[in-house]
Scaffold this motif. Sequence first.
Motif, mmCIF file in Angstrom:
data_model
loop_
_atom_site.group_PDB
_atom_site.id
_atom_site.type_symbol
_atom_site.label_atom_id
_atom_site.label_comp_id
_atom_site.label_asym_id
_atom_site.label_seq_id
_atom_site.Cartn_x
_atom_site.Cartn_y
_atom_site.Cartn_z
ATOM 1 N N GLU A 166 0.869 -1.236 0.071
ATOM 2 C CA GLU A 166 0.095 -0.045 -0.048
ATOM 3 C C GLU A 166 0.757 1.227 0.012
ATOM 4 N N GLN A 210 0.730 4.192 -2.523
ATOM 5 C CA GLN A 210 0.410 5.551 -2.194
ATOM 6 C C GLN A 210 1.542 6.543 -2.330
ATOM 7 N N ARG A 211 2.871 6.184 -2.590
ATOM 8 C CA ARG A 211 3.706 7.137 -2.365
ATOM 9 C C ARG A 211 3.546 7.967 -3.600
ATOM 10 N N THR A 258 5.908 7.462 3.890
ATOM 11 C CA THR A 258 4.358 7.394 3.447
ATOM 12 C C THR A 258 3.614 6.430 4.327
ATOM 13 N N ARG A 297 -4.945 16.675 -2.181
ATOM 14 C CA ARG A 297 -4.910 15.036 -2.746
ATOM 15 C C ARG A 297 -3.893 15.017 -3.893
ATOM 16 N N THR A 327 -1.897 12.241 -6.347
ATOM 17 C CA THR A 327 -1.675 10.643 -6.646
ATOM 18 C C THR A 327 -0.358 10.438 -7.406
ATOM 19 N N GLN A 328 0.288 9.322 -7.242
ATOM 20 C CA GLN A 328 1.489 8.908 -7.819
ATOM 21 C C GLN A 328 1.390 9.296 -9.486
#
Length: 168
Positions: free
Chosen positions: A5, A9-10, A101, A145, A147-148
């Motif tokens: 995860e 998530q990173r 993270t 927010r 995202t990668q």
Amino acid sequence: MELFEAIAQRASVRQLEAVDVPEEDLKRILDAGRRAPSGMNRQPFEFVVIRKRETLQALASAQGCIGDVSCAIAVVADPERSRFWLEDIAAAAENMLLAITALGYASVWIEGTLLRDEETHKRTLGVPENLRLMIILPIGKAAARVTQAAKRALEEMVYWERWGERRG
Ligand SMILES: Cc1cc2nc3c(=O)[nH]c(=O)nc-3n(C[C@H](O)[C@H](O)[C@H](O)COP(=O)(O)O)c2cc1C
């Protein structure tokens, strides 16, 4: 957070907000860096923890978000200690990014903008002449927010048994 995860998530977060980073979390992050693999186990890296506001603000000339956090880690390399030093610091940095993270913080690998004026930033941190100041990892909270970044598909980069062979 579970390892896979954290890997998913990173993300590189460039708009960061200051958040309290307790000593206990900081030590876990640094320990993740310390435990990275390195060529012949030479471990040619050292870490500078930066918490002073004026120092963080001075380093913000490399990248603005360093001035917005309460804590950052600089990765310093000793190229004379190993010919694999570049790979070694990358492994240490990625381990720390995953730990950051996993603990619920956000960060970004700052290297390109740092190296534009490495000498100035070395002076700010008092890094000796023979060492390299390669990476700074700010530790904060994502302002929004993020995202990668999009990655190439596995099918595009994986071959089976021989280069060029796709799975039939
Ligand atoms: C060697 C290296 C140097 C980087 N230098 C910078 C940098 O100076 N500033 C920055 O904002 N991001 C930097 N990054 C982060 C990359 O831009 C980022 O990892 C890439 O765009 C993919 O996005 P992701 O981290 O969300 O997967 C660097 C990453 C690496 C591995």
